[in-house]
Design a protein around this motif. Structure first.
Motif, PDB file in Angstrom:
ATOM      1  N   ALA A 150      39.452  46.460  47.588  1.00  0.00           N
ATOM      2  CA  ALA A 150      40.447  47.151  46.767  1.00  0.00           C
ATOM      3  C   ALA A 150      40.924  46.260  45.632  1.00  0.00           C
ATOM      4  O   ALA A 150      41.020  46.699  44.484  1.00  0.00           O
ATOM      5  CB  ALA A 150      41.630  47.574  47.633  1.00  0.00           C
ATOM      6  N   PHE A 151      41.208  44.988  45.964  1.00  0.00           N
ATOM      7  CA  PHE A 151      41.723  44.070  44.943  1.00  0.00           C
ATOM      8  C   PHE A 151      40.706  43.866  43.824  1.00  0.00           C
ATOM      9  O   PHE A 151      41.032  43.987  42.637  1.00  0.00           O
ATOM     10  CB  PHE A 151      42.083  42.725  45.589  1.00  0.00           C
ATOM     11  CG  PHE A 151      42.617  41.709  44.623  1.00  0.00           C
ATOM     12  CD1 PHE A 151      43.900  41.842  44.115  1.00  0.00           C
ATOM     13  CD2 PHE A 151      41.854  40.642  44.221  1.00  0.00           C
ATOM     14  CE1 PHE A 151      44.402  40.926  43.215  1.00  0.00           C
ATOM     15  CE2 PHE A 151      42.351  39.716  43.330  1.00  0.00           C
ATOM     16  CZ  PHE A 151      43.632  39.857  42.829  1.00  0.00           C
ATOM     17  N   GLY A 184      39.914  47.295  41.828  1.00  0.00           N
ATOM     18  CA  GLY A 184      41.047  47.682  40.991  1.00  0.00           C
ATOM     19  C   GLY A 184      41.231  46.719  39.840  1.00  0.00           C
ATOM     20  O   GLY A 184      41.422  47.118  38.690  1.00  0.00           O
ATOM     21  N   GLY A 185      41.123  45.411  40.154  1.00  0.00           N
ATOM     22  CA  GLY A 185      41.276  44.411  39.117  1.00  0.00           C
ATOM     23  C   GLY A 185      40.192  44.506  38.072  1.00  0.00           C
ATOM     24  O   GLY A 185      40.449  44.401  36.871  1.00  0.00           O
ATOM     25  N   LEU A 235      38.481  47.142  37.217  1.00  0.00           N
ATOM     26  CA  LEU A 235      38.684  48.314  36.366  1.00  0.00           C
ATOM     27  C   LEU A 235      39.698  47.999  35.266  1.00  0.00           C
ATOM     28  O   LEU A 235      39.486  48.308  34.099  1.00  0.00           O
ATOM     29  CB  LEU A 235      39.154  49.502  37.210  1.00  0.00           C
ATOM     30  CG  LEU A 235      39.147  50.839  36.501  1.00  0.00           C
ATOM     31  CD1 LEU A 235      37.737  51.323  36.292  1.00  0.00           C
ATOM     32  CD2 LEU A 235      39.935  51.864  37.298  1.00  0.00           C
ATOM     33  N   ARG A 263      37.725  52.149  48.348  1.00  0.00           N
ATOM     34  CA  ARG A 263      39.030  52.659  48.772  1.00  0.00           C
ATOM     35  C   ARG A 263      40.097  52.635  47.664  1.00  0.00           C
ATOM     36  O   ARG A 263      39.894  53.212  46.606  1.00  0.00           O
ATOM     37  CB  ARG A 263      39.478  51.927  50.036  1.00  0.00           C
ATOM     38  CG  ARG A 263      38.490  52.184  51.177  1.00  0.00           C
ATOM     39  CD  ARG A 263      38.737  51.303  52.333  1.00  0.00           C
ATOM     40  NE  ARG A 263      40.061  51.544  52.892  1.00  0.00           N
ATOM     41  CZ  ARG A 263      40.297  52.419  53.861  1.00  0.00           C
ATOM     42  NH1 ARG A 263      39.326  53.135  54.359  1.00  0.00           N
ATOM     43  NH2 ARG A 263      41.505  52.568  54.340  1.00  0.00           N
ATOM     44  N   SER A 264      41.231  51.967  47.912  1.00  0.00           N
ATOM     45  CA  SER A 264      42.368  52.061  46.990  1.00  0.00           C
ATOM     46  C   SER A 264      42.055  51.616  45.573  1.00  0.00           C
ATOM     47  O   SER A 264      42.732  52.014  44.641  1.00  0.00           O
ATOM     48  CB  SER A 264      43.526  51.219  47.506  1.00  0.00           C
ATOM     49  OG  SER A 264      44.019  51.779  48.663  1.00  0.00           O
ATOM     50  N   GLY A 265      41.027  50.784  45.419  1.00  0.00           N
ATOM     51  CA  GLY A 265      40.649  50.332  44.088  1.00  0.00           C
ATOM     52  C   GLY A 265      40.305  51.470  43.150  1.00  0.00           C
ATOM     53  O   GLY A 265      40.394  51.324  41.942  1.00  0.00           O
ATOM     54  N   ILE A 277      41.465  54.826  44.097  1.00  0.00           N
ATOM     55  CA  ILE A 277      42.430  55.912  44.327  1.00  0.00           C
ATOM     56  C   ILE A 277      43.649  55.736  43.440  1.00  0.00           C
ATOM     57  O   ILE A 277      44.185  56.693  42.900  1.00  0.00           O
ATOM     58  CB  ILE A 277      42.835  55.963  45.817  1.00  0.00           C
ATOM     59  CG1 ILE A 277      41.636  56.325  46.683  1.00  0.00           C
ATOM     60  CG2 ILE A 277      43.946  56.974  46.041  1.00  0.00           C
ATOM     61  CD1 ILE A 277      41.871  56.128  48.145  1.00  0.00           C
ATOM     62  N   ILE A 278      44.108  54.499  43.271  1.00  0.00           N
ATOM     63  CA  ILE A 278      45.333  54.232  42.530  1.00  0.00           C
ATOM     64  C   ILE A 278      45.178  54.345  41.014  1.00  0.00           C
ATOM     65  O   ILE A 278      46.050  54.885  40.350  1.00  0.00           O
ATOM     66  CB  ILE A 278      45.913  52.855  42.951  1.00  0.00           C
ATOM     67  CG1 ILE A 278      46.372  52.915  44.401  1.00  0.00           C
ATOM     68  CG2 ILE A 278      47.062  52.430  42.079  1.00  0.00           C
ATOM     69  CD1 ILE A 278      47.391  53.975  44.689  1.00  0.00           C
ATOM     70  N   PRO A 279      44.070  53.905  40.404  1.00  0.00           N
ATOM     71  CA  PRO A 279      43.903  54.179  38.967  1.00  0.00           C
ATOM     72  C   PRO A 279      43.770  55.675  38.666  1.00  0.00           C
ATOM     73  O   PRO A 279      43.675  56.486  39.595  1.00  0.00           O
ATOM     74  CB  PRO A 279      42.613  53.437  38.629  1.00  0.00           C
ATOM     75  CG  PRO A 279      42.513  52.379  39.619  1.00  0.00           C
ATOM     76  CD  PRO A 279      43.069  52.932  40.865  1.00  0.00           C
ATOM     77  N   THR A 280      43.755  56.030  37.408  1.00  0.00           N
ATOM     78  CA  THR A 280      43.693  57.443  37.002  1.00  0.00           C
ATOM     79  C   THR A 280      42.451  58.137  37.549  1.00  0.00           C
ATOM     80  O   THR A 280      42.432  59.360  37.657  1.00  0.00           O
ATOM     81  CB  THR A 280      43.703  57.549  35.469  1.00  0.00           C
ATOM     82  OG1 THR A 280      44.479  56.493  34.947  1.00  0.00           O
ATOM     83  CG2 THR A 280      44.278  58.850  35.015  1.00  0.00           C
ATOM     84  N   PHE A 286      43.229  60.451  40.396  1.00  0.00           N
ATOM     85  CA  PHE A 286      43.824  61.724  39.961  1.00  0.00           C
ATOM     86  C   PHE A 286      42.726  62.714  39.554  1.00  0.00           C
ATOM     87  O   PHE A 286      42.692  63.857  40.019  1.00  0.00           O
ATOM     88  CB  PHE A 286      44.760  61.437  38.790  1.00  0.00           C
ATOM     89  CG  PHE A 286      45.561  62.598  38.314  1.00  0.00           C
ATOM     90  CD1 PHE A 286      46.571  63.130  39.083  1.00  0.00           C
ATOM     91  CD2 PHE A 286      45.304  63.158  37.071  1.00  0.00           C
ATOM     92  CE1 PHE A 286      47.313  64.196  38.634  1.00  0.00           C
ATOM     93  CE2 PHE A 286      46.042  64.221  36.613  1.00  0.00           C
ATOM     94  CZ  PHE A 286      47.049  64.743  37.395  1.00  0.00           C
ATOM     95  N   ALA A 287      41.787  62.229  38.722  1.00  0.00           N
ATOM     96  CA  ALA A 287      40.686  63.089  38.267  1.00  0.00           C
ATOM     97  C   ALA A 287      39.812  63.498  39.444  1.00  0.00           C
ATOM     98  O   ALA A 287      39.392  64.651  39.547  1.00  0.00           O
ATOM     99  CB  ALA A 287      39.866  62.352  37.218  1.00  0.00           C
TER     100      ALA A 287
END
Lengths: 145, 116
Positions: free
Chosen positions: A26-27, A30-31, A33, A84-86, A88-91, A94-95
């Motif tokens: 995830a870290f 997400g990072g 991205l 996973r969260s990497g 889910i949390i960015p936009t 949502f899309a």
């Protein structure tokens, strides 16, 4: 069978997920991205001399486009299981939630299927953030003037 | 330098979400809602603007920015036109995200078919 025995058996057979691996995935994703979009932003701004608000809009559009496309062809679900969260949390999340809920309900028709399921998951995000923002703006205006 | 900041900020937020996801019974739907509401709370304390200034896209790609932009647009509207402005201005800044998601999703849903 008594309930405690049942719980023991369930505990024995549930797969233990590797927390550390999930955290790292995830870290890093997400990072990455965030960093990639920052690199694109800087190069758009400095090399192609796009204004900063336009550059932000282009990147948001691009991210949403890619996320919807990958969800529609079915690749995004495997990516989400891995990262996973990497994602889910960015936009992208949502899309993904909008596209996946709409595509699952596609064969139920245009109105009852796509139309009523479009904001199936993303509706809560829009609803609660609007309510929270509204209340907070009122709170700020009342307290600070 | 700002690339590093963007990496650290968005990575940390995703890590935080992952920790919540692993140790509670909340689903990804709960988490996204929680984080976007959290974004508007951070905007209320003027913290989110600081993050955007420091790490630009690192803070903008996250869903928390949705709550932040709703809050900022609502507050700007209130400052300009009073209570009417709060209602009419609320969605202006986040219009890009909502509209583009609707358009692209509908387009791709019409083109492709579900796998299963």
């Amino acid at each position: 069978m008594n309930i405690n025995n049942y719980k023991k058996i369930v505990k024995k057979h549930t797969k233990k997920s590797n927390f550390l691996h999930n955290y790292l995935a995830a870290f890093l994703s997400g990072g990455l991205l965030g960093a990639l979009s920052q690199i694109i932003y800087l190069s758009l701004k400095n090399i192609f001399s796009v204004s900063s608000t336009n550059a932000k809009s282009y990147i948001s559009l691009f991210i949403i486009f890619i996320a919807s496309f990958l969800t529609a062809i079915g690749l995004f679900d495997t990516l989400i299981i891995k990262l996973r969260s990497g994602l889910i949390i960015p936009t992208t999340g949502f899309a993904h939630s909008i596209t996946s809920s709409a595509i699952d309900a596609k064969n139920e028709g245009l109105i009852k299927g796509i139309g009523s399921n479009f904001f199936h998951l993303a509706g809560s995000v829009i609803l609660y953030s609007i309510i929270a923002s509204f209340v907070l703006v009122l709170l700020r205006v009342i307290t600070f003037g | 330098m700002s690339v590093l900041y963007a990496f650290i900020f968005s990575g940390t937020v995703c890590l935080l979400a992952e920790i919540i996801l692993n140790h509670t019974k909340l689903t990804p739907g709960h988490i996204t809602t929680l984080f976007s509401v959290f974004g508007s709370i951070l905007a209320f304390f003027n913290i989110y603007d600081f993050f955007i200034k420091k790490c630009n896209m690192g803070a903008i790609v996250l869903i928390s920015n949705f709550g932040n932009s709703l809050y900022n647009a609502g507050y700007d509207g209130f400052v300009k036109k009073g209570i009417i402005g709060l209602f009419s201005n609320m969605l202006t800044k986040s219009s890009l995200v909502i509209t583009s998601t609707i358009i692209f999703s509908f387009f791709f849903v019409c083109l492709f078919r579900s796998k299963d």
